[in-house]
Scaffold this active site. Structure first.
Site, mmCIF file in Angstrom:
data_model
loop_
_atom_site.group_PDB
_atom_site.id
_atom_site.type_symbol
_atom_site.label_atom_id
_atom_site.label_comp_id
_atom_site.label_asym_id
_atom_site.label_seq_id
_atom_site.Cartn_x
_atom_site.Cartn_y
_atom_site.Cartn_z
ATOM 1 N N ASN A 1 -5.609 2.707 -13.033
ATOM 2 C CA ASN A 1 -4.641 1.706 -12.568
ATOM 3 C C ASN A 1 -3.239 2.284 -12.671
ATOM 4 O O ASN A 1 -2.977 3.142 -13.507
ATOM 5 C CB ASN A 1 -4.745 0.441 -13.436
ATOM 6 C CG ASN A 1 -3.818 -0.663 -12.951
ATOM 7 O OD1 ASN A 1 -3.704 -0.907 -11.746
ATOM 8 N ND2 ASN A 1 -3.128 -1.328 -13.865
ATOM 9 N N GLY B 1 0.785 -1.238 0.000
ATOM 10 C CA GLY B 1 0.000 0.000 0.000
ATOM 11 C C GLY B 1 0.814 1.283 0.000
ATOM 12 O O GLY B 1 0.334 2.323 0.446
ATOM 13 N N GLU C 1 -11.300 -3.379 -20.801
ATOM 14 C CA GLU C 1 -11.381 -4.850 -20.741
ATOM 15 C C GLU C 1 -10.046 -5.526 -21.071
ATOM 16 O O GLU C 1 -9.868 -6.709 -20.801
ATOM 17 C CB GLU C 1 -12.517 -5.357 -21.654
ATOM 18 C CG GLU C 1 -12.344 -5.178 -23.137
ATOM 19 C CD GLU C 1 -12.513 -3.732 -23.622
ATOM 20 O OE1 GLU C 1 -12.828 -2.843 -22.800
ATOM 21 O OE2 GLU C 1 -12.303 -3.515 -24.825
ATOM 22 N N MET D 1 -4.518 -6.965 -6.886
ATOM 23 C CA MET D 1 -4.078 -8.141 -7.640
ATOM 24 C C MET D 1 -5.198 -8.913 -8.360
ATOM 25 O O MET D 1 -4.924 -9.914 -9.005
ATOM 26 C CB MET D 1 -3.316 -9.109 -6.714
ATOM 27 C CG MET D 1 -2.013 -8.546 -6.181
ATOM 28 S SD MET D 1 -0.887 -7.966 -7.447
ATOM 29 C CE MET D 1 -0.190 -9.526 -7.967
ATOM 30 N N HIS E 1 0.700 1.024 -13.291
ATOM 31 C CA HIS E 1 1.488 -0.130 -13.721
ATOM 32 C C HIS E 1 2.980 0.253 -13.699
ATOM 33 O O HIS E 1 3.351 1.317 -14.184
ATOM 34 C CB HIS E 1 1.069 -0.556 -15.132
ATOM 35 C CG HIS E 1 1.809 -1.770 -15.591
ATOM 36 N ND1 HIS E 1 1.532 -3.041 -15.117
ATOM 37 C CD2 HIS E 1 2.862 -1.899 -16.430
ATOM 38 C CE1 HIS E 1 2.368 -3.893 -15.666
ATOM 39 N NE2 HIS E 1 3.185 -3.240 -16.459
ATOM 40 N N ALA F 1 8.737 7.244 -9.561
ATOM 41 C CA ALA F 1 7.727 7.385 -10.613
ATOM 42 C C ALA F 1 6.306 7.160 -10.083
ATOM 43 O O ALA F 1 5.473 8.065 -10.106
ATOM 44 C CB ALA F 1 8.026 6.414 -11.757
ATOM 45 N N GLU F 2 6.022 5.969 -9.551
ATOM 46 C CA GLU F 2 4.640 5.646 -9.159
ATOM 47 C C GLU F 2 4.073 6.638 -8.136
ATOM 48 O O GLU F 2 2.976 7.162 -8.313
ATOM 49 C CB GLU F 2 4.559 4.224 -8.608
ATOM 50 C CG GLU F 2 4.909 3.168 -9.650
ATOM 51 C CD GLU F 2 4.635 1.757 -9.168
ATOM 52 O OE1 GLU F 2 3.537 1.494 -8.682
ATOM 53 O OE2 GLU F 2 5.541 0.912 -9.287
ATOM 54 N N ILE G 1 -8.327 -9.290 -11.195
ATOM 55 C CA ILE G 1 -8.810 -8.695 -12.453
ATOM 56 C C ILE G 1 -10.319 -8.519 -12.352
ATOM 57 O O ILE G 1 -11.036 -9.410 -11.881
ATOM 58 C CB ILE G 1 -8.381 -9.569 -13.661
ATOM 59 C CG1 ILE G 1 -6.869 -9.414 -13.838
ATOM 60 C CG2 ILE G 1 -9.125 -9.162 -14.930
ATOM 61 C CD1 ILE G 1 -6.266 -10.128 -15.006
ATOM 62 N N ASN H 1 1.522 3.021 -2.584
ATOM 63 C CA ASN H 1 0.815 3.956 -3.478
ATOM 64 C C ASN H 1 -0.391 4.570 -2.772
ATOM 65 O O ASN H 1 -0.689 5.744 -2.965
ATOM 66 C CB ASN H 1 0.375 3.250 -4.762
ATOM 67 C CG ASN H 1 1.512 3.161 -5.764
ATOM 68 O OD1 ASN H 1 2.010 4.185 -6.231
ATOM 69 N ND2 ASN H 1 1.939 1.947 -6.077
HETATM 70 C C1 GRF Z 1 3.150 -1.314 -7.536
HETATM 71 O O1 GRF Z 1 4.370 -1.502 -8.182
HETATM 72 C C2 GRF Z 1 2.032 -1.246 -8.537
HETATM 73 O O2 GRF Z 1 2.369 -0.591 -9.704
HETATM 74 C C3 GRF Z 1 1.809 -2.700 -8.803
HETATM 75 O O3 GRF Z 1 1.913 -3.314 -7.532
HETATM 76 C C4 GRF Z 1 2.789 -2.535 -6.711
HETATM 77 C C5 GRF Z 1 2.025 -2.187 -5.465
HETATM 78 O O4 GRF Z 1 2.774 -1.493 -4.535
HETATM 79 N N1 GRF Z 1 0.633 -2.938 -9.553
HETATM 80 P P1 GRF Z 1 2.114 -0.863 -3.246
HETATM 81 O O5 GRF Z 1 1.200 -1.925 -2.626
HETATM 82 O O6 GRF Z 1 1.336 0.352 -3.640
HETATM 83 O O7 GRF Z 1 3.267 -0.536 -2.341
#
Ligand code: GRF
Length: 200
Positions: free
Chosen positions: A108, A15, A148, A91, A110, A180-181, A93, A17
């Protein structure tokens, strides 16, 4: 008080992000009203609780049919009047039917520069392993609307990250997350929420 877009963040793991979103919330266009976790063990749950955000744990394995699982989620989202969904390390879909209900309202994140290293076989640490295997010099992160096709929806923001000579998948994952994220996710949610406020 100014109006904010009611947002739910879907998580499955650490978590970080979600934390980046929590830390960026002040004076902005969205509020995090709900965190939905697919796992009881996700550390993201602690982060949400610390920030006084309601958490619902909905584990897919509890349901025999996907429809029932998603029905439960939709009911909760409706109860909270959720207008925007953010998948932050989620995780599972989602079905086409679910996505259609929130068309252009599911974001989302990525951990690569789409259209490279994306799609159904590229998730978590695997993305960074493949990046190193291929020997690309630049990777990064992408935010996009969910449609989709896995990782196939409209690209919203991207940020590049250099691959270093002595990188391991773990080192690279950490750098992509931090540089980045955690930067583009709050900016993207802000921008989408701002557009939704204008439309409403
Ligand atoms: C991140 O790299 C995200 O892009 C991917 O899963 C990871 C999750 O990280 N889909 P966090 O749980 O937000 O630390």
């Amino acid at each position: 008080m100014s109006k904010k877009i009611k947002t739910a963040v879907f998580v499955s793991g650490n978590g970080s992000n979600l934390q980046a979103l929590i830390d960026s919330q002040i004076h902005k266009n969205f509020s995090i009203n709900l965190v939905v976790s697919s796992s009881q063990e996700a550390y993201a749950i602690q982060r949400a609780k610390k920030a006084n955000i309601d958490v619902k744990i909905i584990t897919k394995s509890k349901y025999k049919i996907l429809e029932d699982y998603e029905k439960e989620m939709l009911e909760i989202l409706e109860k909270y009047n959720i207008q925007l969904i953010v998948l932050a390390g989620f995780m599972n879909i989602l079905s086409e039917k679910f996505i259609e209900k929130y068309k252009n309202r599911i974001i989302n994140i990525h951990p690569s520069l789409i259209p490279s290293f994306c799609g159904k076989d590229f998730y978590g640490i695997k993305v960074h392993e493949k990046v190193l295997e291929k020997g690309v010099k630049i990777t990064g992160a992408t935010t996009h609307f969910v449609n989709e096709i896995p990782d196939g929806g409209q690209i919203l923001m991207q940020k590049a990250v250099k691959v270093k000579k002595n990188d391991t998948p773990e080192k690279l994952q950490k750098r992509v997350l931090e540089n980045a994220e955690h930067k583009i996710l709050p900016l993207t949610v802000e921008k989408v929420a701002k557009n939704l406020l204008v439309q409403n």
